[in-house]
Design a protein around this motif. Sequence first.
Motif, PDB file in Angstrom:
ATOM      1  N   TYR A  61       0.824  -1.208   0.000  1.00  0.00           N
ATOM      2  CA  TYR A  61       0.000   0.000   0.000  1.00  0.00           C
ATOM      3  C   TYR A  61       0.861   1.262   0.000  1.00  0.00           C
ATOM      4  O   TYR A  61       0.647   2.179  -0.817  1.00  0.00           O
ATOM      5  CB  TYR A  61      -0.942   0.006   1.197  1.00  0.00           C
ATOM      6  N   GLN A  62       1.855   1.319   0.892  1.00  0.00           N
ATOM      7  CA  GLN A  62       2.701   2.507   0.990  1.00  0.00           C
ATOM      8  C   GLN A  62       3.490   2.730  -0.290  1.00  0.00           C
ATOM      9  O   GLN A  62       3.643   3.862  -0.763  1.00  0.00           O
ATOM     10  CB  GLN A  62       3.650   2.378   2.186  1.00  0.00           C
ATOM     11  N   GLY A  63       3.972   1.640  -0.873  1.00  0.00           N
ATOM     12  CA  GLY A  63       4.728   1.755  -2.124  1.00  0.00           C
ATOM     13  C   GLY A  63       3.876   2.275  -3.265  1.00  0.00           C
ATOM     14  O   GLY A  63       4.322   3.102  -4.075  1.00  0.00           O
ATOM     15  N   LEU A  64       2.629   1.826  -3.316  1.00  0.00           N
ATOM     16  CA  LEU A  64       1.729   2.292  -4.372  1.00  0.00           C
ATOM     17  C   LEU A  64       1.358   3.758  -4.182  1.00  0.00           C
ATOM     18  O   LEU A  64       1.286   4.525  -5.149  1.00  0.00           O
ATOM     19  CB  LEU A  64       0.453   1.435  -4.383  1.00  0.00           C
ATOM     20  N   MET A  65       1.137   4.157  -2.935  1.00  0.00           N
ATOM     21  CA  MET A  65       0.774   5.542  -2.667  1.00  0.00           C
ATOM     22  C   MET A  65       1.920   6.499  -3.008  1.00  0.00           C
ATOM     23  O   MET A  65       1.694   7.674  -3.327  1.00  0.00           O
ATOM     24  CB  MET A  65       0.378   5.716  -1.201  1.00  0.00           C
ATOM     25  N   ALA A  66       3.152   6.002  -2.967  1.00  0.00           N
ATOM     26  CA  ALA A  66       4.312   6.850  -3.264  1.00  0.00           C
ATOM     27  C   ALA A  66       4.535   7.034  -4.756  1.00  0.00           C
ATOM     28  O   ALA A  66       5.316   7.897  -5.174  1.00  0.00           O
ATOM     29  CB  ALA A  66       5.563   6.248  -2.614  1.00  0.00           C
ATOM     30  N   LEU A  67       3.846   6.247  -5.573  1.00  0.00           N
ATOM     31  CA  LEU A  67       4.020   6.335  -7.019  1.00  0.00           C
ATOM     32  C   LEU A  67       3.368   7.591  -7.578  1.00  0.00           C
ATOM     33  O   LEU A  67       2.359   8.080  -7.054  1.00  0.00           O
ATOM     34  CB  LEU A  67       3.402   5.111  -7.702  1.00  0.00           C
ATOM     35  N   SER A  68       3.939   8.097  -8.654  1.00  0.00           N
ATOM     36  CA  SER A  68       3.296   9.201  -9.376  1.00  0.00           C
ATOM     37  C   SER A  68       2.038   8.671 -10.042  1.00  0.00           C
ATOM     38  O   SER A  68       1.845   7.450 -10.164  1.00  0.00           O
ATOM     39  CB  SER A  68       4.244   9.750 -10.442  1.00  0.00           C
ATOM     40  N   GLU A  69       1.185   9.567 -10.471  1.00  0.00           N
ATOM     41  CA  GLU A  69      -0.060   9.137 -11.106  1.00  0.00           C
ATOM     42  C   GLU A  69       0.217   8.322 -12.366  1.00  0.00           C
ATOM     43  O   GLU A  69      -0.444   7.325 -12.640  1.00  0.00           O
ATOM     44  CB  GLU A  69      -0.941  10.345 -11.425  1.00  0.00           C
ATOM     45  N   ASP A  70       1.220   8.742 -13.137  1.00  0.00           N
ATOM     46  CA  ASP A  70       1.563   8.016 -14.363  1.00  0.00           C
ATOM     47  C   ASP A  70       2.089   6.622 -14.035  1.00  0.00           C
ATOM     48  O   ASP A  70       1.743   5.630 -14.708  1.00  0.00           O
ATOM     49  CB  ASP A  70       2.613   8.788 -15.171  1.00  0.00           C
ATOM     50  N   ALA A  71       2.935   6.528 -13.018  1.00  0.00           N
ATOM     51  CA  ALA A  71       3.486   5.220 -12.623  1.00  0.00           C
ATOM     52  C   ALA A  71       2.379   4.302 -12.109  1.00  0.00           C
ATOM     53  O   ALA A  71       2.383   3.095 -12.378  1.00  0.00           O
ATOM     54  CB  ALA A  71       4.557   5.413 -11.557  1.00  0.00           C
ATOM     55  N   TYR A  72       1.433   4.878 -11.388  1.00  0.00           N
ATOM     56  CA  TYR A  72       0.318   4.075 -10.870  1.00  0.00           C
ATOM     57  C   TYR A  72      -0.541   3.556 -12.026  1.00  0.00           C
ATOM     58  O   TYR A  72      -1.003   2.402 -12.005  1.00  0.00           O
ATOM     59  CB  TYR A  72      -0.523   4.911  -9.906  1.00  0.00           C
ATOM     60  N   GLU A  73      -0.734   4.393 -13.041  1.00  0.00           N
ATOM     61  CA  GLU A  73      -1.491   3.962 -14.216  1.00  0.00           C
ATOM     62  C   GLU A  73      -0.796   2.790 -14.903  1.00  0.00           C
ATOM     63  O   GLU A  73      -1.457   1.872 -15.414  1.00  0.00           O
ATOM     64  CB  GLU A  73      -1.655   5.121 -15.200  1.00  0.00           C
ATOM     65  N   GLU A  74       0.541   2.817 -14.913  1.00  0.00           N
ATOM     66  CA  GLU A  74       1.291   1.708 -15.499  1.00  0.00           C
ATOM     67  C   GLU A  74       1.044   0.412 -14.728  1.00  0.00           C
ATOM     68  O   GLU A  74       0.941  -0.670 -15.316  1.00  0.00           O
ATOM     69  CB  GLU A  74       2.796   2.028 -15.497  1.00  0.00           C
ATOM     70  N   VAL A  75       0.954   0.524 -13.405  1.00  0.00           N
ATOM     71  CA  VAL A  75       0.650  -0.656 -12.578  1.00  0.00           C
ATOM     72  C   VAL A  75      -0.722  -1.214 -12.944  1.00  0.00           C
ATOM     73  O   VAL A  75      -0.898  -2.434 -13.102  1.00  0.00           O
ATOM     74  CB  VAL A  75       0.711  -0.305 -11.078  1.00  0.00           C
ATOM     75  N   LEU A  76      -1.694  -0.311 -13.093  1.00  0.00           N
ATOM     76  CA  LEU A  76      -3.043  -0.746 -13.458  1.00  0.00           C
ATOM     77  C   LEU A  76      -3.036  -1.486 -14.792  1.00  0.00           C
ATOM     78  O   LEU A  76      -3.721  -2.516 -14.962  1.00  0.00           O
ATOM     79  CB  LEU A  76      -3.998   0.445 -13.528  1.00  0.00           C
ATOM     80  N   ILE A  77      -2.273  -0.978 -15.742  1.00  0.00           N
ATOM     81  CA  ILE A  77      -2.185  -1.616 -17.058  1.00  0.00           C
ATOM     82  C   ILE A  77      -1.550  -2.994 -16.936  1.00  0.00           C
ATOM     83  O   ILE A  77      -2.004  -3.976 -17.534  1.00  0.00           O
ATOM     84  CB  ILE A  77      -1.387  -0.725 -18.034  1.00  0.00           C
ATOM     85  N   ASP A  78      -0.481  -3.102 -16.130  1.00  0.00           N
ATOM     86  CA  ASP A  78       0.233  -4.372 -15.985  1.00  0.00           C
ATOM     87  C   ASP A  78      -0.594  -5.418 -15.236  1.00  0.00           C
ATOM     88  O   ASP A  78      -0.527  -6.607 -15.544  1.00  0.00           O
ATOM     89  CB  ASP A  78       1.571  -4.156 -15.263  1.00  0.00           C
ATOM     90  N   VAL A  79      -1.358  -4.959 -14.249  1.00  0.00           N
ATOM     91  CA  VAL A  79      -2.230  -5.893 -13.529  1.00  0.00           C
ATOM     92  C   VAL A  79      -3.324  -6.417 -14.459  1.00  0.00           C
ATOM     93  O   VAL A  79      -3.681  -7.595 -14.431  1.00  0.00           O
ATOM     94  CB  VAL A  79      -2.852  -5.212 -12.283  1.00  0.00           C
ATOM     95  N   GLY A  80      -3.830  -5.548 -15.313  1.00  0.00           N
ATOM     96  CA  GLY A  80      -4.817  -5.947 -16.315  1.00  0.00           C
ATOM     97  C   GLY A  80      -6.068  -6.540 -15.706  1.00  0.00           C
ATOM     98  O   GLY A  80      -6.574  -6.052 -14.688  1.00  0.00           O
TER      99      GLY A  80
END
Length: 538
Positions: A61-80
């Motif tokens: 959770y903490q690692g995800l909250m520290a991500l920029s919005e663009d980086a978080y969007e990349e995570v969403l894409i990778d999780v699919g």
Amino acid sequence: MNPTHTQQIKQLVDDLKAVLTHAGLSGEAGEYALVTQSFLYKFLNDKFLYEARKLDSHYDYQGLMALSEDAYEEVLIDVGNEAAELKKEHLLESLHPLQNHPDFAKTFDETLNDIAVINDAIFSVHTSGDSEIRLFDSNLIESNINDSQKRNEVAKKIINLLASVRFEDGIFSEGFDFFLTIFEYMIKDYNKDGGGKYAEYYTPHSVAKIIARILVGHDEPSSVKIYDPAAGSGSLLMNLAGQIGRDRLSVYAQDISQKSSKLLRLNLILNGLSHSIQNIVQGNTIIDNRHEDKMDYIVSNPPFKLDFSDWQSEVTDQKDADTRFFAGVPNVPTKKKDSMAIYLLFVQHVIYSLKETGKAAIVVPTGFITESKGIAKEIRRYLVKNRMLAGVVSMPSNIFATTGTNVSILFLDKTNKDTVTLIDASKLGSKIKDGSNQKTILSSDDEEHIINTFINKEALEDFSVVVSYEDIAEKNDSFSAGQYFDIKIDYVELTTEEFEEKLSHSKARLSDLFAQSKDLEESILANLESLVFDEETK
């Protein structure tokens, strides 16, 4: 299966129910909605975090909250599609600190509503009227907690319970057996036979297991379509999917009940089959069939007692009625004993929906396998004539605790042109009390005995026979194993005295019965003679 994981999740379900009981919702529809949807939110949250950590161990959770919005969007894409799409503010750890805000119940509702909207394309169930059933109710707390003064309190207790438990990574690798157990526990109070217009039935796990194991047998199918035209909450489909492997199939289903369709979606999500939610339709299969493709495997426990009087006349109006309902459309039942007529439509629909290499299993009233005339007889004759019967298993009485109907399982296989296996399993199992009902429970050994006997085509004395299609035709197309068992005559040596004694006893017993019969006849005639016509009451 990890017993600690199982107990952890069962405890969460019990605690959620306790909160809602305190709020006055015990046994009500609101309790069902709040328990299942709160649990689903928790599951989706922890599953998303699990999939994120699989990408990078730092993505807690903490690692995800520290991500920029663009980086978080990349995570969403990778999780699919491995998990639901959740924004940062949707996460449980983001929502939990807001619990003391004055409008927390509204915030809770808005969070779930937003998740439903974002994930609409993947997680919505379609209806036959081309609308959609959302992942979460738009106002879950507000719609189910009538007392506005209690809404924040309930929402706060729910979020605290959800935050107090973490679904460990091992839970998500437990597999089908684990989440089937949890699912059954979670809905055990919500999917019972209520006897209403759209009464829902939960197929016992033992029956679902036997069906799945026999249907698949020694095969290793892949890229197949599995289908249930009266899916309910999906226990038959989930067991079959578990036997085949979730990466080897697509699930297709339809059911008239919106509640059951929601439960099926939940079942698919828990068992890693979210990719098939788009194939789930809520609607009347018989008059609005939305799955016209032929299927590889079909399972069905039809609604025996569904009232179809309102739309029976529409069945013959279907464009494919002549071929789909080749044996005929049953009349609207006029007597209670005929109330199960609708299952005959589903049996014909299953036959119609099978591929040329397809297999199916259908739960039918045991009377179907020997009925001497009518639609049931025509269906059996069709199966024999077209050589597409794998066999029949007649189950013990009360295998379904909520109905006394004796059932058999009809197994179809369009490739089986050889012999047919008929099993009489009616003597298996042990009787227990389930509330006010008597229920028959099959042991693991009982289940294995049925499965192995069927798959291996074994003929066992007073239990199973292996017969040809010609044998069945000679027996008036009867599918009852008992009609093919050899008749045994036991010879016992008796002395002259023993023979005379038995004969004398039998004569005396018959004389007594004849005398009772004569007395009864005279009593009945006397009562009839005493009847008079009353002019006043007519």
